[in-house]
Enzyme design. Sequence first.
Site, PDB file in Angstrom:
ATOM      1  N   LEU A  41      39.723   2.704 -10.555  1.00  0.00           N
ATOM      2  CA  LEU A  41      39.926   4.146 -10.731  1.00  0.00           C
ATOM      3  C   LEU A  41      39.145   4.830  -9.620  1.00  0.00           C
ATOM      4  O   LEU A  41      37.970   4.522  -9.404  1.00  0.00           O
ATOM      5  CB  LEU A  41      39.440   4.601 -12.106  1.00  0.00           C
ATOM      6  CG  LEU A  41      39.756   6.050 -12.502  1.00  0.00           C
ATOM      7  CD1 LEU A  41      41.264   6.275 -12.559  1.00  0.00           C
ATOM      8  CD2 LEU A  41      39.137   6.391 -13.858  1.00  0.00           C
ATOM      9  N   ASP A  42      39.786   5.738  -8.908  1.00  0.00           N
ATOM     10  CA  ASP A  42      39.180   6.346  -7.729  1.00  0.00           C
ATOM     11  C   ASP A  42      37.868   7.049  -8.050  1.00  0.00           C
ATOM     12  O   ASP A  42      37.646   7.536  -9.159  1.00  0.00           O
ATOM     13  CB  ASP A  42      40.141   7.350  -7.095  1.00  0.00           C
ATOM     14  CG  ASP A  42      41.369   6.697  -6.494  1.00  0.00           C
ATOM     15  OD1 ASP A  42      41.269   5.535  -6.076  1.00  0.00           O
ATOM     16  OD2 ASP A  42      42.421   7.362  -6.456  1.00  0.00           O
ATOM     17  N   TYR A  43      37.033   7.146  -7.042  1.00  0.00           N
ATOM     18  CA  TYR A  43      35.731   7.810  -7.127  1.00  0.00           C
ATOM     19  C   TYR A  43      35.862   9.220  -7.678  1.00  0.00           C
ATOM     20  O   TYR A  43      35.070   9.659  -8.519  1.00  0.00           O
ATOM     21  CB  TYR A  43      35.107   7.825  -5.723  1.00  0.00           C
ATOM     22  CG  TYR A  43      33.762   8.498  -5.596  1.00  0.00           C
ATOM     23  CD1 TYR A  43      32.617   7.937  -6.156  1.00  0.00           C
ATOM     24  CD2 TYR A  43      33.627   9.681  -4.866  1.00  0.00           C
ATOM     25  CE1 TYR A  43      31.372   8.541  -6.013  1.00  0.00           C
ATOM     26  CE2 TYR A  43      32.393  10.293  -4.705  1.00  0.00           C
ATOM     27  CZ  TYR A  43      31.263   9.714  -5.288  1.00  0.00           C
ATOM     28  OH  TYR A  43      30.033  10.311  -5.134  1.00  0.00           O
ATOM     29  N   SER A  45      38.320  10.449  -9.490  1.00  0.00           N
ATOM     30  CA  SER A  45      39.112  10.520 -10.715  1.00  0.00           C
ATOM     31  C   SER A  45      38.223  10.213 -11.911  1.00  0.00           C
ATOM     32  O   SER A  45      37.165   9.600 -11.782  1.00  0.00           O
ATOM     33  CB  SER A  45      40.281   9.527 -10.664  1.00  0.00           C
ATOM     34  OG  SER A  45      41.165   9.849  -9.606  1.00  0.00           O
ATOM     35  N   ARG A 140      45.801   5.613  -4.916  1.00  0.00           N
ATOM     36  CA  ARG A 140      45.914   7.061  -5.105  1.00  0.00           C
ATOM     37  C   ARG A 140      47.359   7.483  -5.402  1.00  0.00           C
ATOM     38  O   ARG A 140      47.841   8.521  -4.958  1.00  0.00           O
ATOM     39  CB  ARG A 140      45.354   7.796  -3.886  1.00  0.00           C
ATOM     40  CG  ARG A 140      43.871   7.477  -3.659  1.00  0.00           C
ATOM     41  CD  ARG A 140      43.282   8.214  -2.488  1.00  0.00           C
ATOM     42  NE  ARG A 140      43.051   9.624  -2.755  1.00  0.00           N
ATOM     43  CZ  ARG A 140      42.026  10.124  -3.438  1.00  0.00           C
ATOM     44  NH1 ARG A 140      41.120   9.318  -3.964  1.00  0.00           N
ATOM     45  NH2 ARG A 140      41.888  11.421  -3.618  1.00  0.00           N
TER      46      ARG A 140
END
Length: 202
Positions: A41-43, A45, A140
Amino acid sequence: MATLILLNKPFNVLCQFTDNEGRSTLADFVGQSSVYPAGRLDYDSEGLVLLTDDGQLQHRIASPRQKMPKTYWVQVDGEIDDAALERLEKGVDLKDGPTRPATARHLGEPEIWPRHPPVRYRANVPTSWIELTITEGRNRQVRRMTAAVGFPTLRLIRRAVGDWSIDNLAPGESRSLSIHLPAAAAKTSRGQGRPRAKKRNR
């Protein structure tokens, strides 16, 4: 028996346990050793990160072959319309190819925690929320999908992966489950069926 940890990852936390730049990581919220994220999970998000100590379970959750649904709450720039939602559902063309069909619907502003720092507010530009469910996990991807239909993502929260969700978890909180993998699934790389979960007393 495998351990599965459900973590509600806060905003601006790396989905890993170490960082040489001093940024916040999973180690700030998960004290158990020998668990690893099943997917990323993105930084920037927020929301559900699944961690497990079992490689087979990790594969079943993260592998694109499993097509496990991932549900997101997405705040977008502008009042998104039905035409844009229809494009998201049919699939949009990205630089790395078209996306799979998805499920998209309008969502009233959810009752969630405030983000720190907050999303930039502009009085003359409205925002709106959607719920988007996809079955793949490209880099992403959700942000690129909403941008492709003309509504850039402002805030992104992963609410659920399969049947697991962040319900009743505040940012930074987690809960631990015991997962019983069917014997037949444990002998194959792909596995069949869904794991059964039981809460572990903490």
